[in-house]
Design an enzyme around this catalytic site. Structure first.
Site, PDB file in Angstrom:
ATOM      1  N   ALA A 124       0.808  -1.249  -0.050  1.00  0.00           N
ATOM      2  CA  ALA A 124       0.102  -0.007  -0.084  1.00  0.00           C
ATOM      3  C   ALA A 124       0.907   1.204  -0.112  1.00  0.00           C
ATOM      4  O   ALA A 124       1.942   1.366   0.403  1.00  0.00           O
ATOM      5  CB  ALA A 124      -0.944   0.061   1.342  1.00  0.00           C
ATOM      6  N   MET A 125       0.313   2.206  -0.499  1.00  0.00           N
ATOM      7  CA  MET A 125       1.092   3.611  -0.597  1.00  0.00           C
ATOM      8  C   MET A 125       1.553   4.030   0.784  1.00  0.00           C
ATOM      9  O   MET A 125       2.611   4.927   0.691  1.00  0.00           O
ATOM     10  CB  MET A 125       0.142   4.656  -1.281  1.00  0.00           C
ATOM     11  CG  MET A 125      -1.085   5.079  -0.543  1.00  0.00           C
ATOM     12  SD  MET A 125      -1.761   6.330  -1.546  1.00  0.00           S
ATOM     13  CE  MET A 125      -3.063   5.425  -2.114  1.00  0.00           C
ATOM     14  N   ARG A 126       0.962   3.815   1.830  1.00  0.00           N
ATOM     15  CA  ARG A 126       1.506   4.230   2.965  1.00  0.00           C
ATOM     16  C   ARG A 126       2.801   3.615   3.533  1.00  0.00           C
ATOM     17  O   ARG A 126       3.516   4.135   4.427  1.00  0.00           O
ATOM     18  CB  ARG A 126       0.398   4.052   4.257  1.00  0.00           C
ATOM     19  CG  ARG A 126      -0.060   2.677   4.418  1.00  0.00           C
ATOM     20  CD  ARG A 126      -0.996   2.345   5.382  1.00  0.00           C
ATOM     21  NE  ARG A 126      -1.581   1.083   5.852  1.00  0.00           N
ATOM     22  CZ  ARG A 126      -2.494   0.698   4.990  1.00  0.00           C
ATOM     23  NH1 ARG A 126      -3.116   1.248   4.062  1.00  0.00           N
ATOM     24  NH2 ARG A 126      -2.872  -0.597   5.316  1.00  0.00           N
ATOM     25  N   TYR A 127       3.089   2.454   3.069  1.00  0.00           N
ATOM     26  CA  TYR A 127       4.392   1.776   3.238  1.00  0.00           C
ATOM     27  C   TYR A 127       5.579   2.091   2.110  1.00  0.00           C
ATOM     28  O   TYR A 127       6.714   1.882   2.589  1.00  0.00           O
ATOM     29  CB  TYR A 127       4.208   0.195   3.294  1.00  0.00           C
ATOM     30  CG  TYR A 127       2.843  -0.212   4.340  1.00  0.00           C
ATOM     31  CD1 TYR A 127       3.475  -0.166   5.419  1.00  0.00           C
ATOM     32  CD2 TYR A 127       1.853  -0.940   3.714  1.00  0.00           C
ATOM     33  CE1 TYR A 127       2.196  -0.440   6.600  1.00  0.00           C
ATOM     34  CE2 TYR A 127       0.909  -1.296   4.603  1.00  0.00           C
ATOM     35  CZ  TYR A 127       1.240  -0.842   6.158  1.00  0.00           C
ATOM     36  OH  TYR A 127       0.105  -1.542   6.970  1.00  0.00           O
ATOM     37  N   THR A 128       5.297   2.230   1.098  1.00  0.00           N
ATOM     38  CA  THR A 128       6.298   2.549  -0.043  1.00  0.00           C
ATOM     39  C   THR A 128       6.721   3.768   0.021  1.00  0.00           C
ATOM     40  O   THR A 128       6.270   5.011   0.354  1.00  0.00           O
ATOM     41  CB  THR A 128       5.784   2.112  -1.275  1.00  0.00           C
ATOM     42  OG1 THR A 128       4.651   2.876  -1.819  1.00  0.00           O
ATOM     43  CG2 THR A 128       5.376   0.316  -1.416  1.00  0.00           C
TER      44      THR A 128
END
Length: 754
Positions: A124-128
């Protein structure tokens, strides 16, 4: 009492539903085509991609900066430029970061951005985290230099570039796919050096044909080492028409007898290929494969190991079958449909595409040079004013300190322009006092030289093109790399038939008198000694291989065929052929054989007629069989006899009257079906009444001995003994000695070879 209501239509636009629907659909179509699905020829990007790249540059996420959370970028893109779904925006960003999806990635990602095996397995974008790649400089480095037009964003609070000032034809380099309304686009990726070389060729030789450009761009270049196997002539046709397809094939090598696949076609999943091969193994359609392993890891992103059953397996044949039946070979559609400089979508050939991009690039460079020239001229104008101020420094300082309106006085006293006067007034007095004439004049000289160079470039189309050419060559050296997908000529993949896939084991097919059939493994089978149903017995047997077709001939002269491996095992009593074949009513199966396709046989009726037939002509595709041998009235089928050498072999025919005739097999015609020619002369009425008919046939190779069996007695004829019975085809033949008037069968004794 009801009141009538008067409806006022004042201020209401009246339109027919058909007209409104048509216009609404057209507007939607144009939006999808222009603002969503198709790329622009200038930078090769769709709007969402362009907005992501621009937003990241505005956030300062260049190649030298620290990575920042992807959610930060996506939020900026959605909030400022692209009011659509966050997941779609993030997915577009992920695609630009995947080195296995983009030939030259625009985004440098940190974290889980998916894998070649499963591109959608990204976190998810919150991790990358992400930043722009070094290659993105090709699109962004000239952005603030007046090179492109700017348009308001969706709410009119910000401006965004209508197109990015690409220094290379990114459209061809990274390719794109998109489905619009009524049209689609499929542009494959290409090699940077090759495309830049083609652009240089087109600048040097504007009349270059597509064929000449294909000398530089032989074909697409995908982000995989798999082979492009489309013939070069077909690739050239794709570039000439703007439409077609490109075929890719996986690359393998043999290591210690194992087949190792180490490169898959673009966007092909290794796990899916494994499933496809495993599915065939479970369905027993790959008997030559013993095992299958996936040894892919971080060091070897693709490593699929296929273990053949033995070293006798033809690896090339096996892989050709897998190429034809799995995704190890894949075709990609090409449709060079793009939005041109005129703002209209159109399918373009390679020459049109590169010519139009060069037109865009030359226009961009011209705007960049003009922007710089305007800046230089503005600076020179300011320096002129600054020099006047320096030469009259005391007076200028006095005017600034004492006058109520120093600007007007300065303009009138020293003939300065408003811009020059403002610049002098905006400069601090301390800085004015520190001005040095040498510095001002030195800067003026440098700027005058640059002004002259810029004016020369802008005044000459040839010099402008030369500059574009030099920049293309430099960028190709900076960002280019070697081709990854080799273009190789390969034979077309062919799936093996069910028969070819079967293991080639020796088998014997046994036919009973009642038409029951079974298949025994091996050739040393006592077919007559097998158990049969009550009232049934042995009829015929034929040796062969399990991957051959068993051919059955019935009493009416029709032939049928079944795969030998599909016949029931000889462990039981078999099954009736009538359950799988549909012979005519009253017909019985007379003989069986397992012929090779190119083998030759003599087939005849006991009326004395026959012909030579190829093995493949004995086979029939349908259950009802095929008419093979036309039988005269009252006659029966004689089992086919194999022929070794048509030119050298002799045919022996014997009748119930004890007449024997020998002639060359080559005297008989080779037919696919029919009655054939007369072998031995027997009057038709005697055949019909069964007074006389053909007892048996034998094919004698040169030097062989003919053995006649009459009850328990045998007679061997060889050499000169046979000469007495040789004659022309169709003759009555000569009488055999007393005691052999009723011959049961003919046998052939072939002497052993030295």
């Amino acid at each position: 009492m009801s009141e009538s209501l008067d409806l006022s239509l004042e201020g209401v636009e009246r339109r027919s539903l058909a007209e409104f629907t048509e216009q609404a659909y057209l507007n939607y179509s144009m939006y999808v085509i222009m603002d969503r699905a198709l790329p622009h020829i200038g930078d090769g990007l769709k709007p969402v991609q362009r907005r992501i790249v621009y937003a990241m540059s505005e956030l300062g996420l260049d190649a030298d900066s620290k990575h920042k959370k992807s959610a930060r970028t996506v939020g900026d893109v959605l909030g400022k430029f692209h009011p659509h779904g966050d997941s779609a925006c993030y997915e577009a960003m992920v695609l630009m970061a995947q080195p296995f999806s983009y030939r030259y990635p625009l985004v440098d990602g940190q974290g889980n951005w998916g894998a070649p095996d499963d591109p959608k397995s990204f976190a998810a974008m919150r991790y990358t985290e992400a930043r722009l790649s070094r290659y993105s400089e090709v699109l962004l480095s000239e952005l603030g230099q007046g090179t492109v037009d700017w348009v308001p964003n969706f709410d009119g609070t910000l401006d965004e570039p209508a197109v990015l000032p690409a220094r290379l034809p990114n459209l061809l380099l990274n390719g794109t796919t998109g489905i619009a309304v009524g049209m689609a686009t499929d542009v494959p990726p290409h090699n940077l050096r090759e495309v830049a070389s083609a652009c240089v060729r087109l600048l040097d030789q504007p009349g270059a044909t597509v064929a000449e450009l294909c000398e530089h761009v032989p074909g697409p270049d995908f982000p995989t080492e798999a082979e492009i196997i489309t013939p070069r002539a077909d690739l050239q046709k794709v570039y000439e028409t703007g439409r077609g397809s490109v075929r890719m094939r996986a690359v393998y090598r043999v290591e210690d007898g194992d087949i190792v696949i180490h490169a898959l076609p673009h966007q092909v999943s290794g796990s899916k290929v494994l499933e496809q091969i495993a599915g065939q193994m479970q369905a027993k359609k790959l008997p030559m494969v013993a095992d299958l392993r996936d040894e892919s890891d971080h060091e070897n992103p693709t490593r699929i190991v296929i273990i053949p059953r033995s070293n006798r397996v033809d690896v090339e044949e096996l892989m050709t079958h897998l190429f034809a039946t799995t995704d190890l070979e894949t075709s990609y559609r090409v449709n060079l449909n793009i939005i041109g400089l005129d703002g209209k979508p159109q399918v373009k050939d390679l020459r049109q595409l590169l010519s139009e991009w060069l037109q865009f690039r030359i226009g961009t460079v011209r705007r960049r040079l003009q922007f710089r020239l305007d800046k230089v001229e503005r600076r020179l104008h300011l320096l002129d004013g600054l020099l006047i101020a320096f030469l009259n420094l005391d007076e200028v300082i006095h005017i600034i300190r004492t006058e109520d309106q120093p600007k007007a006085v300065l303009m009138e006293r020293f003939e300065l322009s408003e811009v020059q006067a403002d610049y002098i007034l905006d400069t601090r007095l301390r800085q004015l006092a520190r001005l040095e004439e040498m510095k001002i004049r030195g800067e003026q000289e440098e700027l005058l030289k640059e002004q002259k160079r810029l004016q020369t470039l802008l005044g000459s189309e040839a010099k402008l093109k030369k500059l574009v050419r030099e920049e293309l060559i430099k960028d190709a050296e900076t960002y280019g790399d070697d081709r990854r997908s080799p273009i190789v000529a390969r034979a077309e993949a062919r799936a093996l038939s069910e028969t070819e896939l079967m293991p080639t084991e020796p088998v014997t097919v046994v036919l009973s008198e009642k038409g029951w059939v079974r298949c025994a493994k091996g050739h040393d089978i006592d077919a007559a000694g097998l158990s049969y149903k009550a009232g049934d017995g042995f009829k015929a047997a034929a040796p062969g291989r399990s991957n051959q077709y068993a051919v059955f001939i019935d009493s009416t002269g029709r032939s049928y065929s079944l795969p030998a491996h599909s016949l029931p095992s000889a462990r039981g009593q078999g099954e009736p052929l009538s359950g799988r074949l549909t012979p005519p009513p009253g017909a019985s199966f007379e003989c069986v054989l397992l012929p090779d396709d190119d083998a030759l046989f003599v087939i005849a009726s006991d009326a004395g007629y026959g012909f030579v037939v190829k093995g493949e002509d004995l086979q029939a595709k349908n259950k009802a069989g095929k008419a093979l041998l036309s039988l005269p009235n009252g006659s029966a089928v004689v089992a086919p006899r194999p022929v070794r050498d048509v030119e050298q072999d002799w045919l022996a025919a014997v009748t119930t009257e004890g007449r024997l005739l020998l002639f060359k097999v080559s005297d008989l015609p080779q037919l696919g079906k029919g009655k054939g020619n007369k072998i031995i002369g027997i009057p038709g009425e005697r055949v019909a009444s069964r007074e006389e008919y053909l007892t048996d046939l034998a094919v004698l190779p040169a030097g062989a001995t003919l053995v006649l069996q009459a009850g328990k007695r045998t007679l061997s004829l060889k050499g000169d003994d046979l000469e007495h019975y040789k004659g022309e085809r169709g003759r009555r033949g000569n009488k055999l000695p007393r005691g052999f008037q009723r011959v049961d069968s003919l046998l052939v004794d072939i002497p052993p070879q030295d």
